[in-house]
Design a protein around this motif. Structure first.
Motif, mmCIF file in Angstrom:
data_model
loop_
_atom_site.group_PDB
_atom_site.id
_atom_site.type_symbol
_atom_site.label_atom_id
_atom_site.label_comp_id
_atom_site.label_asym_id
_atom_site.label_seq_id
_atom_site.Cartn_x
_atom_site.Cartn_y
_atom_site.Cartn_z
ATOM 1 N N ASN A 62 0.829 -1.213 0.000
ATOM 2 C CA ASN A 62 0.000 0.000 0.000
ATOM 3 C C ASN A 62 0.861 1.260 0.000
ATOM 4 O O ASN A 62 0.549 2.229 -0.697
ATOM 5 C CB ASN A 62 -0.954 0.008 1.191
ATOM 6 C CG ASN A 62 -2.090 -0.962 1.007
ATOM 7 O OD1 ASN A 62 -2.459 -1.310 -0.111
ATOM 8 N ND2 ASN A 62 -2.644 -1.428 2.111
ATOM 9 N N SER A 63 1.942 1.261 0.760
ATOM 10 C CA SER A 63 2.824 2.431 0.803
ATOM 11 C C SER A 63 3.481 2.680 -0.550
ATOM 12 O O SER A 63 3.576 3.830 -1.001
ATOM 13 C CB SER A 63 3.904 2.237 1.864
ATOM 14 O OG SER A 63 3.338 2.145 3.140
ATOM 15 N N VAL A 64 3.924 1.623 -1.197
ATOM 16 C CA VAL A 64 4.556 1.767 -2.510
ATOM 17 C C VAL A 64 3.534 2.250 -3.539
ATOM 18 O O VAL A 64 3.823 3.144 -4.339
ATOM 19 C CB VAL A 64 5.229 0.445 -2.953
ATOM 20 C CG1 VAL A 64 5.701 0.521 -4.394
ATOM 21 C CG2 VAL A 64 6.400 0.120 -2.031
ATOM 22 N N MET A 65 2.333 1.672 -3.504
ATOM 23 C CA MET A 65 1.296 2.116 -4.439
ATOM 24 C C MET A 65 0.950 3.581 -4.204
ATOM 25 O O MET A 65 0.796 4.346 -5.158
ATOM 26 C CB MET A 65 0.042 1.246 -4.311
ATOM 27 C CG MET A 65 0.202 -0.121 -4.930
ATOM 28 S SD MET A 65 -1.336 -1.065 -5.149
ATOM 29 C CE MET A 65 -2.191 -0.868 -3.631
ATOM 30 N N GLU A 85 7.819 5.787 -16.330
ATOM 31 C CA GLU A 85 8.658 5.122 -15.320
ATOM 32 C C GLU A 85 7.805 4.651 -14.138
ATOM 33 O O GLU A 85 7.965 3.531 -13.654
ATOM 34 C CB GLU A 85 9.740 6.083 -14.835
ATOM 35 C CG GLU A 85 10.617 5.512 -13.751
ATOM 36 C CD GLU A 85 11.574 6.534 -13.171
ATOM 37 O OE1 GLU A 85 12.186 6.229 -12.141
ATOM 38 O OE2 GLU A 85 11.703 7.640 -13.726
ATOM 39 N N CYS A 86 6.879 5.488 -13.697
ATOM 40 C CA CYS A 86 5.980 5.105 -12.598
ATOM 41 C C CYS A 86 5.112 3.920 -12.991
ATOM 42 O O CYS A 86 4.951 2.968 -12.218
ATOM 43 C CB CYS A 86 5.100 6.280 -12.184
ATOM 44 S SG CYS A 86 5.968 7.569 -11.306
ATOM 45 N N TYR A 87 4.544 3.982 -14.186
ATOM 46 C CA TYR A 87 3.696 2.882 -14.652
ATOM 47 C C TYR A 87 4.494 1.586 -14.788
ATOM 48 O O TYR A 87 4.010 0.511 -14.429
ATOM 49 C CB TYR A 87 3.050 3.230 -15.997
ATOM 50 C CG TYR A 87 1.997 4.311 -15.908
ATOM 51 C CD1 TYR A 87 0.985 4.261 -14.964
ATOM 52 C CD2 TYR A 87 2.006 5.385 -16.785
ATOM 53 C CE1 TYR A 87 0.021 5.245 -14.890
ATOM 54 C CE2 TYR A 87 1.039 6.376 -16.718
ATOM 55 C CZ TYR A 87 0.046 6.299 -15.764
ATOM 56 O OH TYR A 87 -0.911 7.274 -15.689
ATOM 57 N N GLN A 88 5.705 1.672 -15.288
ATOM 58 C CA GLN A 88 6.536 0.479 -15.428
ATOM 59 C C GLN A 88 6.873 -0.115 -14.065
ATOM 60 O O GLN A 88 6.886 -1.335 -13.908
ATOM 61 C CB GLN A 88 7.812 0.798 -16.207
ATOM 62 C CG GLN A 88 7.551 1.016 -17.675
ATOM 63 C CD GLN A 88 8.787 1.480 -18.431
ATOM 64 O OE1 GLN A 88 9.699 2.060 -17.861
ATOM 65 N NE2 GLN A 88 8.799 1.231 -19.727
ATOM 66 N N ASN A 89 7.140 0.734 -13.090
ATOM 67 C CA ASN A 89 7.437 0.239 -11.747
ATOM 68 C C ASN A 89 6.213 -0.421 -11.119
ATOM 69 O O ASN A 89 6.338 -1.450 -10.447
ATOM 70 C CB ASN A 89 7.955 1.367 -10.862
ATOM 71 C CG ASN A 89 9.336 1.810 -11.269
ATOM 72 O OD1 ASN A 89 10.086 1.085 -11.906
ATOM 73 N ND2 ASN A 89 9.689 3.023 -10.903
ATOM 74 N N LEU A 90 5.041 0.159 -11.336
ATOM 75 C CA LEU A 90 3.813 -0.467 -10.839
ATOM 76 C C LEU A 90 3.569 -1.819 -11.510
ATOM 77 O O LEU A 90 3.174 -2.780 -10.854
ATOM 78 C CB LEU A 90 2.617 0.459 -11.070
ATOM 79 C CG LEU A 90 2.474 1.617 -10.109
ATOM 80 C CD1 LEU A 90 1.456 2.610 -10.623
ATOM 81 C CD2 LEU A 90 2.100 1.125 -8.723
ATOM 82 N N LEU A 91 3.812 -1.872 -12.799
ATOM 83 C CA LEU A 91 3.641 -3.136 -13.512
ATOM 84 C C LEU A 91 4.637 -4.177 -13.014
ATOM 85 O O LEU A 91 4.273 -5.339 -12.797
ATOM 86 C CB LEU A 91 3.798 -2.924 -15.019
ATOM 87 C CG LEU A 91 3.627 -4.163 -15.892
ATOM 88 C CD1 LEU A 91 2.239 -4.762 -15.717
ATOM 89 C CD2 LEU A 91 3.884 -3.815 -17.350
ATOM 90 N N ALA A 92 5.875 -3.771 -12.796
ATOM 91 C CA ALA A 92 6.891 -4.702 -12.283
ATOM 92 C C ALA A 92 6.485 -5.219 -10.906
ATOM 93 O O ALA A 92 6.644 -6.410 -10.603
ATOM 94 C CB ALA A 92 8.248 -4.013 -12.227
#
Length: 142
Positions: A62-65, A85-92
């Motif tokens: 939750n904190s990362v999201m 970059e944010c979207y890629q990190n969320l996908l990863a």
């Protein structure tokens, strides 16, 4: 001789320290924190997964999201590189945590909604890069 033994034990203790997901999160290494947490849960296995582990997982995810959601909402709509970059990190993060024995403990609903926007932003970014990279065609008439 005692000094050598003391130094040896100090190195041994320093080598035994394992990095935690919380430490990585505090340093701003969000994906690393997710990976460390997932690795520790997978090392424990289903038999040793307790309520404390589930709560820790939920808190860090939750904190990362929330971090990436805040970054996305505060980022200029034209800053495609940062948004992607944010979207890629969320996908990863989603790929790392999906289809695991602990996956039912976390909700990817927010990530799924955010990632729907990723396609739109990445398509706009690709079109912008193509438009910016095209050289003007000039015909010289002699």
């Amino acid at each position: 001789m005692r000094i050598i033994i003391a130094v040896f034990f100090m190195f041994l203790l320093a080598a035994c320290h394992t990095r935690t997901a919380e430490e990585a999160y505090k340093e701003g290494k969000y994906l690393e924190s997710i990976n460390l947490l997932a690795d520790s849960l997978e090392d424990k296995g289903t038999a040793k997964l307790g309520q404390k582990d589930v709560q820790r997982l939920q808190n860090i995810v939750n904190s990362v999201m929330q971090h990436y959601e805040t970054t996305l909402s505060n980022t200029n709509n034209q800053d495609y590189a940062k948004r992607i970059e944010c979207y890629q990190n969320l996908l990863a993060m989603k790929l790392r945590l999906s289809d695991r024995f602990y996956s039912q403990e976390i909700s990817f609903l927010i990530i799924n909604m955010i990632l729907l926007n990723y396609k739109r932003v990445s398509q706009k970014s690709t079109m912008t890069m193509v438009i910016l990279s095209q050289e003007p065609i000039v015909k010289v008439i002699e």
